[in-house]
Design a protein around this motif. Structure first.
Motif, PDB file in Angstrom:
ATOM      1  N   PHE A  38      18.639   3.877  -1.240  1.00 30.51           N
ATOM      2  CA  PHE A  38      18.471   3.531  -2.686  1.00 30.51           C
ATOM      3  C   PHE A  38      18.447   4.803  -3.262  1.00 30.51           C
ATOM      4  CE2 PHE A  38      15.940   0.492  -0.294  1.00 30.51           C
ATOM      5  CZ  PHE A  38      16.357  -0.892  -0.638  1.00 30.51           C
ATOM      6  N   VAL A  55      17.042   7.831  -1.684  1.00 31.31           N
ATOM      7  CA  VAL A  55      16.029   7.490  -0.507  1.00 31.31           C
ATOM      8  C   VAL A  55      16.750   6.952   0.431  1.00 31.31           C
ATOM      9  CG1 VAL A  55      13.835   5.994  -0.266  1.00 31.31           C
ATOM     10  CG2 VAL A  55      13.963   7.025  -2.450  1.00 31.31           C
ATOM     11  N   ALA A  57      16.004   4.890   3.188  1.00 29.88           N
ATOM     12  CA  ALA A  57      14.937   3.841   3.401  1.00 29.88           C
ATOM     13  C   ALA A  57      14.928   3.156   4.965  1.00 29.88           C
ATOM     14  CB  ALA A  57      15.040   2.503   2.529  1.00 29.88           C
ATOM     15  N   PRO A 108       4.386   2.674   9.356  1.00 32.21           N
ATOM     16  CA  PRO A 108       3.484   2.844   8.264  1.00 32.21           C
ATOM     17  C   PRO A 108       3.910   2.401   6.985  1.00 32.21           C
ATOM     18  CG  PRO A 108       4.121   5.102   9.069  1.00 32.21           C
ATOM     19  CD  PRO A 108       4.473   3.994   9.886  1.00 32.21           C
ATOM     20  N   ASN A 109       3.133   2.391   5.976  1.00 37.44           N
ATOM     21  CA  ASN A 109       3.827   2.293   4.566  1.00 37.44           C
ATOM     22  C   ASN A 109       4.987   3.014   4.522  1.00 37.44           C
ATOM     23  OD1 ASN A 109       0.432   1.907   3.404  1.00 37.44           O
ATOM     24  ND2 ASN A 109       1.732   0.191   3.662  1.00 37.44           N
ATOM     25  N   GLY A 110       6.134   2.415   3.626  1.00 33.92           N
ATOM     26  CA  GLY A 110       7.327   2.994   3.361  1.00 33.92           C
ATOM     27  C   GLY A 110       8.159   3.542   4.711  1.00 33.92           C
ATOM     28  N   ALA A 111       7.645   2.868   5.545  1.00 37.81           N
ATOM     29  CA  ALA A 111       8.628   3.165   6.738  1.00 37.81           C
ATOM     30  C   ALA A 111      10.005   2.513   6.771  1.00 37.81           C
ATOM     31  CB  ALA A 111       8.029   2.840   8.188  1.00 37.81           C
ATOM     32  N   GLY A 112       9.970   1.313   6.142  1.00 39.25           N
ATOM     33  CA  GLY A 112      11.289   0.810   5.999  1.00 39.25           C
ATOM     34  C   GLY A 112      11.552  -0.698   6.594  1.00 39.25           C
ATOM     35  N   LYS A 113       9.988  -1.090   6.751  1.00 41.48           N
ATOM     36  CA  LYS A 113      10.257  -2.586   7.529  1.00 41.48           C
ATOM     37  C   LYS A 113      10.554  -3.524   6.364  1.00 41.48           C
ATOM     38  CE  LYS A 113       5.613  -2.211   7.863  1.00 41.48           C
ATOM     39  NZ  LYS A 113       5.402  -1.033   7.188  1.00 41.48           N
ATOM     40  N   THR A 114      10.195  -3.697   5.364  1.00 40.20           N
ATOM     41  CA  THR A 114      10.548  -4.532   4.276  1.00 40.20           C
ATOM     42  C   THR A 114      11.947  -4.604   3.945  1.00 40.20           C
ATOM     43  OG1 THR A 114       8.239  -4.510   3.241  1.00 40.20           O
ATOM     44  CG2 THR A 114      10.138  -5.713   1.958  1.00 40.20           C
ATOM     45  N   THR A 115      12.493  -3.619   3.747  1.00 44.68           N
ATOM     46  CA  THR A 115      13.858  -3.318   3.373  1.00 44.68           C
ATOM     47  C   THR A 115      14.616  -4.000   4.726  1.00 44.68           C
ATOM     48  OG1 THR A 115      13.186  -1.520   2.096  1.00 44.68           O
ATOM     49  CG2 THR A 115      15.752  -1.449   3.000  1.00 44.68           C
ATOM     50  N   GLU A 140       3.716  -8.691   7.108  1.00 40.83           N
ATOM     51  CA  GLU A 140       2.374  -8.707   6.976  1.00 40.83           C
ATOM     52  C   GLU A 140       1.732  -9.808   6.951  1.00 40.83           C
ATOM     53  OE1 GLU A 140       1.117  -5.260   6.963  1.00 40.83           O
ATOM     54  OE2 GLU A 140       2.780  -4.149   6.510  1.00 40.83           O
ATOM     55  N   TRP A 191       6.329   5.421  -6.269  1.00 41.05           N
ATOM     56  CA  TRP A 191       7.470   4.361  -6.293  1.00 41.05           C
ATOM     57  C   TRP A 191       6.421   3.125  -6.399  1.00 41.05           C
ATOM     58  CZ3 TRP A 191       8.856   0.429  -3.314  1.00 41.05           C
ATOM     59  CH2 TRP A 191       9.927  -0.427  -3.869  1.00 41.05           C
ATOM     60  N   ARG A 194       7.288  -0.929  -6.313  1.00 38.10           N
ATOM     61  CA  ARG A 194       8.607  -1.848  -6.194  1.00 38.10           C
ATOM     62  C   ARG A 194       8.740  -2.631  -7.339  1.00 38.10           C
ATOM     63  NH1 ARG A 194       9.592  -3.946  -1.120  1.00 38.10           N
ATOM     64  NH2 ARG A 194       7.655  -3.663  -0.296  1.00 38.10           N
ATOM     65  N   GLN A 226      16.999  -1.533  -7.296  1.00 41.33           N
ATOM     66  CA  GLN A 226      18.593  -1.120  -6.909  1.00 41.33           C
ATOM     67  C   GLN A 226      18.798  -1.845  -5.526  1.00 41.33           C
ATOM     68  OE1 GLN A 226      17.295   3.121  -7.090  1.00 41.33           O
ATOM     69  NE2 GLN A 226      19.374   3.235  -7.371  1.00 41.33           N
TER      70      GLN A 226
HETATM   71  N1  LIG Z   1      14.292  -1.553  -4.490  1.00 42.16           N
HETATM   72  C1  LIG Z   1      13.923  -0.193  -4.151  1.00 42.16           C
HETATM   73  N2  LIG Z   1      14.565   0.966  -4.837  1.00 42.16           N
HETATM   74  C2  LIG Z   1      14.089   2.069  -4.449  1.00 42.16           C
HETATM   75  N3  LIG Z   1      13.488   2.313  -3.354  1.00 42.16           N
HETATM   76  C3  LIG Z   1      13.285   1.747  -2.468  1.00 42.16           C
HETATM   77  C4  LIG Z   1      13.369   0.162  -2.627  1.00 42.16           C
HETATM   78  N4  LIG Z   1      12.970  -0.602  -1.911  1.00 42.16           N
HETATM   79  C5  LIG Z   1      12.249   0.172  -0.748  1.00 42.16           C
HETATM   80  N5  LIG Z   1      12.449   1.598  -1.401  1.00 42.16           N
HETATM   81  C6  LIG Z   1      11.971   2.807  -0.399  1.00 42.16           C
HETATM   82  O1  LIG Z   1      12.333   2.706   0.557  1.00 42.16           O
HETATM   83  C7  LIG Z   1      11.401   3.168   1.400  1.00 42.16           C
HETATM   84  C8  LIG Z   1      10.977   2.036   2.497  1.00 42.16           C
HETATM   85  O2  LIG Z   1      10.280   0.997   1.847  1.00 42.16           O
HETATM   86  P1  LIG Z   1       9.742  -0.423   2.360  1.00 42.16           P
HETATM   87  O3  LIG Z   1       9.313  -1.323   1.578  1.00 42.16           O
HETATM   88  O4  LIG Z   1      11.110  -1.100   3.033  1.00 42.16           O
HETATM   89  O5  LIG Z   1       8.807   0.229   3.669  1.00 42.16           O
HETATM   90  P2  LIG Z   1       7.781  -0.725   4.330  1.00 42.16           P
HETATM   91  O6  LIG Z   1       7.688  -0.124   5.715  1.00 42.16           O
HETATM   92  O7  LIG Z   1       7.923  -2.200   4.180  1.00 42.16           O
HETATM   93  O8  LIG Z   1       6.301  -0.444   3.588  1.00 42.16           O
HETATM   94  P3  LIG Z   1       5.094  -1.248   3.090  1.00 42.16           P
HETATM   95  O9  LIG Z   1       4.455  -1.305   4.395  1.00 42.16           O
HETATM   96  O10 LIG Z   1       4.357  -0.249   2.187  1.00 42.16           O
HETATM   97  O11 LIG Z   1       5.500  -2.456   2.574  1.00 42.16           O
HETATM   98  C9  LIG Z   1      10.348   3.527   0.691  1.00 42.16           C
HETATM   99  O12 LIG Z   1      10.472   4.948   0.368  1.00 42.16           O
HETATM  100  C10 LIG Z   1      10.509   2.920  -0.602  1.00 42.16           C
HETATM  101  O13 LIG Z   1       9.989   3.517  -1.724  1.00 42.16           O
END
Ligand SMILES: Nc1ncnc2c1ncn2[C@@H]1O[C@H](COP(=O)(O)OP(=O)(O)OP(=O)(O)O)[C@@H](O)[C@H]1O
Length: 371
Positions: free
Chosen positions: A17, A20, A22, A41-48, A159, A362, A364, A370
């Motif tokens: 992104f 970033v 991700a 952990p938070n921000g590891a990239g799971k949701t993406t 989650e 950041w 969401r 993006q």
């Molecule tokens: N639409 C977006 N635009 C910009 N950056 C993004 C976007 N979606 C995710 N990111 C970034 O990508 C990285 C991974 O985010 P993601 O939400 O996938 O992590 P996660 O493991 O699911 O975290 P969480 O447990 O907090 O949900 C993070 O640094 C986040 O800031």
């Protein structure tokens, strides 16, 4: 057409992104028949990653398939994969039953299926109630019911324990395990290993968009190890005695303290007695699964995928134990009374890594992020 295997394959998946990164070159396979935890952990990239799997985000590189096909090629995807990505928004005035009927109609399922899923998620008695009055846990159940409408072969949940009370967590665990036992596939994300430890058999551990470990949870469990931390009056003499008895995995810690792996405290005590060496303190230092998880996701391994049984993992693990011991030594509470026999150093393991600054800043985007 899809292959009906129930297999989820993520291959060399990358997503950036802007600046970033991700998800980085991520590969893993989720097989049917067991629950797989997608942890980090938070921000590891799971949701993406899950959003790429479900066709909601376009990968920068690589691909993800369900039943051998990208999500968009699945035909009627709701009949193949059910997903709950985040706390869903429901029309507050609409009853749970009516909400489900709308979705059932959209995917060509009969109203009878609505009654089945209400029963499956334990909401049968609340079916007539407006969703606006639902608790967080009930909303989670309703979201799960929605995902189950198409009687899918694969379940993807982001989650899902959020908002569930302990009883709800046990219920979810039993439900997911039962679902997997029918030969279906379950991929469930969490930022807490402890939350899903009793539910999952396989894990994919993610840190900064990279897979740190991918395999059976049991293999991680086997990596748990303990060692005896002993403070003898004469470290060289006790070391010689231990080595003579075949206990050669000994690390010299500061202030004449020894860390001995692969030995019971009683053996160390007996050998010390035989050698005529006084012991001023002794305890067992143990790593549990959660600590291994924190260690893997703290980012210090610079993204290499490590097998817990590998020499590198073991070596880095020992270093971590060493550092932890030194930190404990520096805590005033311990230094005040160092000579008391058998005093336990204060417990406390490395805490989960703090959020990275950019993750704290950041937010969401609700829509139109993006992608
Ligand atoms: N639409 C977006 N635009 C910009 N950056 C993004 C976007 N979606 C995710 N990111 C970034 O990508 C990285 C991974 O985010 P993601 O939400 O996938 O992590 P996660 O493991 O699911 O975290 P969480 O447990 O907090 O949900 C993070 O640094 C986040 O800031």
């Amino acid at each position: 057409m899809h292959d009906g295997s129930g297999r989820v394959v993520v291959q060399n998946l990358t997503k950036t992104f802007g600046q970033v990164l991700a998800v980085q070159n991520l590969s893993f396979t989720v097989e049917p028949g067991s629950v797989t935890g997608f942890l980090g952990p938070n921000g590891a990239g799971k949701t993406t990653t899950l959003r790429m799997l479900l066709g909601l985000v376009t990968p920068t590189a690589g691909h993800a398939t369900i039943n051998g096909q990208p999500f968009h090629h699945l035909g009627n995807p709701a009949r193949v994969v059910g997903a709950v990505l985040e706390a869903q928004s429901f029309h507050p005035q609409r009853s749970a039953r009516n909400h489900l009927r709308v979705y059932a109609a959209a995917i060509g399922m009969p109203d009878q299926r609505v009654e089945e899923v209400l029963h499956l998620v334990g909401l049968r008695d609340a079916g007539q109630r407006s969703v606006g009055g639902f608790s967080m846990g009930m909303r989670q159940r309703l979201a799960l019911a929605t995902a189950l409408l198409g009687d899918p072969q694969v379940l993807v949940l982001d989650e899902p324990s959020n908002g569930l009370d302990p009883e709800g967590i046990v219920w979810l665990r039993t439900f997911l395990q039962g679902f997997a036992r029918q030969g279906r596939t379950v991929l469930v994300s969490s930022h807490l290993l402890s939350e899903v430890e009793q539910t999952v058999e396989q894990v994919v551990i993610l840190s900064r968009g990279q897979a740190m470990y991918y395999g059976p949870l049991d293999q991680l469990r086997k990596a748990q190890q303990s060692r005896v931390i002993v403070r003898p009056a004469d470290a060289p003499q006790l070391t010689a005695k231990l080595e003579e008895a075949g206990h050669t995995n000994i690390e010299q810690l500061p202030e004449g303290v020894l860390a001995v792996a692969g030995v019971e405290p009683e053996q160390v005590g007996d050998l010390a007695l035989e050698a005529g060496v006084a012991i001023y303190g002794m305890h067992t230092q143990q790593a549990d699964l959660e600590q291994i998880f924190f260690q893997m996701t703290s980012g210090q391994f610079s993204g290499a995928q490590l097998n817990p049984a590998s020499p590198q993992f073991q070596q880095q693990f020992q270093q971590q134990l060493h550092q932890q011991y030194q930190q404990q030594q520096m805590q005033p509470q311990y230094q005040q009374q160092p000579q008391q026999p058998y005093q336990q150093p204060p417990s406390g393991w490395p805490q989960p890594p703090a959020q990275q600054p950019e993750q704290q800043q950041w937010q969401r985007p609700q829509d139109g992020g993006q992608q």
